[in-house]
Write a protein that holds these residues in place. Structure first.
Motif, PDB file in Angstrom:
ATOM      1  N   SER A   1      -4.581 -29.891 -51.626  1.00 41.56           N
ATOM      2  CA  SER A   1      -4.000 -30.071 -52.967  1.00 41.56           C
ATOM      3  C   SER A   1      -3.482 -28.761 -53.529  1.00 41.56           C
ATOM      4  CB  SER A   1      -5.060 -30.650 -53.922  1.00 41.56           C
ATOM      5  OG  SER A   1      -5.506 -31.914 -53.468  1.00 41.56           O
ATOM      6  N   ARG A   2      -3.964 -27.647 -53.038  1.00 38.89           N
ATOM      7  CA  ARG A   2      -3.572 -26.364 -53.604  1.00 38.89           C
ATOM      8  C   ARG A   2      -2.067 -26.064 -53.390  1.00 38.89           C
ATOM      9  NH1 ARG A   2      -8.087 -21.712 -53.690  1.00 38.89           N
ATOM     10  NH2 ARG A   2      -9.934 -23.001 -54.125  1.00 38.89           N
ATOM     11  N   GLY A   3      -1.538 -26.650 -52.356  1.00 43.85           N
ATOM     12  CA  GLY A   3      -0.113 -26.399 -52.095  1.00 43.85           C
ATOM     13  C   GLY A   3       0.823 -27.325 -52.856  1.00 43.85           C
ATOM     14  N   GLN A   4       0.249 -28.322 -53.524  1.00 41.38           N
ATOM     15  CA  GLN A   4       1.080 -29.256 -54.272  1.00 41.38           C
ATOM     16  C   GLN A   4       1.585 -28.615 -55.569  1.00 41.38           C
ATOM     17  OE1 GLN A   4      -1.593 -32.641 -54.811  1.00 41.38           O
ATOM     18  NE2 GLN A   4      -0.510 -33.788 -53.202  1.00 41.38           N
ATOM     19  N   SER A   5       2.730 -29.148 -55.993  1.00 42.84           N
ATOM     20  CA  SER A   5       3.249 -28.714 -57.303  1.00 42.84           C
ATOM     21  C   SER A   5       2.477 -29.454 -58.377  1.00 42.84           C
ATOM     22  CB  SER A   5       4.748 -29.026 -57.428  1.00 42.84           C
ATOM     23  OG  SER A   5       4.952 -30.429 -57.443  1.00 42.84           O
ATOM     24  N   LEU A   6       2.530 -28.918 -59.585  1.00 42.80           N
ATOM     25  CA  LEU A   6       1.804 -29.565 -60.672  1.00 42.80           C
ATOM     26  C   LEU A   6       2.369 -30.955 -60.938  1.00 42.80           C
ATOM     27  CD1 LEU A   6       1.301 -26.590 -63.192  1.00 42.80           C
ATOM     28  CD2 LEU A   6      -0.183 -27.382 -61.351  1.00 42.80           C
ATOM     29  N   GLU A   7       3.670 -31.068 -60.745  1.00 41.54           N
ATOM     30  CA  GLU A   7       4.280 -32.372 -60.970  1.00 41.54           C
ATOM     31  C   GLU A   7       3.809 -33.361 -59.931  1.00 41.54           C
ATOM     32  OE1 GLU A   7       8.671 -34.311 -61.966  1.00 41.54           O
ATOM     33  OE2 GLU A   7       8.555 -32.308 -61.038  1.00 41.54           O
ATOM     34  N   ALA A   8       3.762 -32.921 -58.650  1.00 38.85           N
ATOM     35  CA  ALA A   8       3.304 -33.809 -57.585  1.00 38.85           C
ATOM     36  C   ALA A   8       1.823 -34.139 -57.747  1.00 38.85           C
ATOM     37  CB  ALA A   8       3.542 -33.160 -56.230  1.00 38.85           C
TER      38      ALA A   8
END
Length: 381
Positions: free
Chosen positions: A349-356
């Motif tokens: 999850s750390r690589g996800q964007s805040l929107e994603a």
């Protein structure tokens, strides 16, 4: 072989003197016999006790019983010296009977006086009794030593060895009452010798016992002192060991505390460095009212709430960087978690964007601090 020859010669010498004395007493003047006996004493002194003296005593007792029966003093079947020693040990006088069978008065004296019930009883109660035939070396040697001039002869002797002392000497034929009176008089007059000897012996024994008791008390006291000293040393050893153990424990605790302090200082330094480093990496915060931004609020473990704005393309990792940069937050291993719906933003999850990640336009998160290694690894991933 040589010893046996010497002993035989000594016996022959004693026998020769015995026969000569018996003959001389009958045919020679008394003055001549006294001089002769002096010479004999000198010769006999060199030969000491005849080697077969106990055998001579046993022979005398056997002959006496055979001729006069069993009613007689209890003759000791030893040499007169051994008999004197036994009497000395019992604190009694030695009743020594010197028997000359060939003397004309001997037969009547033995039957009427020596074996009289009153004499036998008194001698048995009062003395140690010894008898000897003067034709035998041992008895003849005693008669010569005592300067006996006629027979029958009764001698009372005190002590033994070099201390042997003549107490009374009854020579010639006497009646039983006269002999009994002479014996009693000698006991009355000289009995103090034995009493003094007995008292001296008792004092020596008492001194010996006292010394033994004192030695025993000293040994007991010494043993008690040694035991106390051993206990003291053992207690001192245990106290020293306890002190050493306490010192070692205190040193260990100090080392642990110092190490912990060092780790704390190092951790604080690391956190400070992390805070500074992560703060430098944070993107510029968008202005309020900017379209498409994410407003993130995080509740820290101490209950403090922090809020910041981020662009929609900002990754979840940036949120971790932001939390790491916050003043007062010093946890190294943690996760960001949303309560509703509950979701842990870690790992991939750390690589996800805040929107994603569903955190736009806003997100409410809290910090979950990890206590175990597995959680710590997950928080660092």
């Amino acid at each position: 072989m040589l010893t046996a020859g010497i002993n035989l010669m000594a016996s022959v010498v004693h026998m020769t003197f015995s026969i000569a004395a018996l003959v001389g007493d009958r045919v020679l003047p008394a003055a001549v016999m006294r001089g002769a006996r002096g010479i004999v004493r000198s010769v006999l002194a060199a030969t000491a006790e005849p080697p077969d003296a106990p055998a001579q005593a046993r022979e005398f007792v056997a002959d006496f019983k055979a001729q006069y029966g069993d009613a007689h003093p209890a003759w000791l079947e030893e040499s007169w010296r051994q008999a004197a020693s036994l009497a000395h040990q019992q604190f009694k006088f030695l009743f020594a009977f010197l028997h000359s069978p060939e003397h004309e008065d001997s037969e009547g004296f033995v039957r009427e006086v020596l074996c009289a019930p009153s004499i036998v009883s008194y001698v048995g109660e009062t003395f140690v009794a010894w008898g000897g035939d003067v034709r035998r070396p041992d008895a003849f040697g005693l008669s010569t030593r005592l300067n006996v001039s006629t027979y029958p002869c009764i001698a009372l002797l005190a002590f033994s060895g070099q201390r042997t002392k003549l107490v009374a000497l009854v020579q010639g034929r006497v009646r039983a009452p006269e002999l009994l009176a002479a014996l009693r008089r000698a006991v009355d007059e000289q009995g103090m010798l034995l009493m003094a000897e007995q008292l001296e012996q008792e004092e020596r024994e008492m001194s010996r016992r006292l010394l033994a008791e004192q030695n025993a008390e000293y040994e007991a006291s010494l043993a008690a002192d040694q035991e106390r000293e051993a206990r003291r040393q053992e207690e001192a050893r245990k106290a020293q060991e306890a002190a050493q153990q306490q010192a070692a424990e205190e040193a260990r605790q100090r080392a642990e505390e110092e190490a912990a302090e060092q780790r704390r200082l190092q951790a604080a330094a690391n956190i400070a460095a992390r805070r500074q480093q992560k703060a430098a990496l944070l993107p510029e915060e968008p202005a309020a009212g900017t379209a498409g931004i994410a407003t993130i609020r995080v509740r820290l473990p101490d209950g403090k709430n922090c809020q910041r704005r981020f662009g929609p393309d900002t990754t979840v990792q940036v949120l971790y960087d932001w939390v790491d940069s916050l003043e007062g937050f010093d946890s190294l291993s943690y996760s960001l978690v949303s309560a509703f719906p509950k979701r842990v933003f870690g790992g991939d999850s750390r690589g996800q964007s805040l929107e994603a990640a569903g955190l736009v336009p806003q997100g409410a998160l809290f910090v979950l601090v990890h206590d175990d290694d597995e959680g710590a690894a997950a928080g660092k991933a």
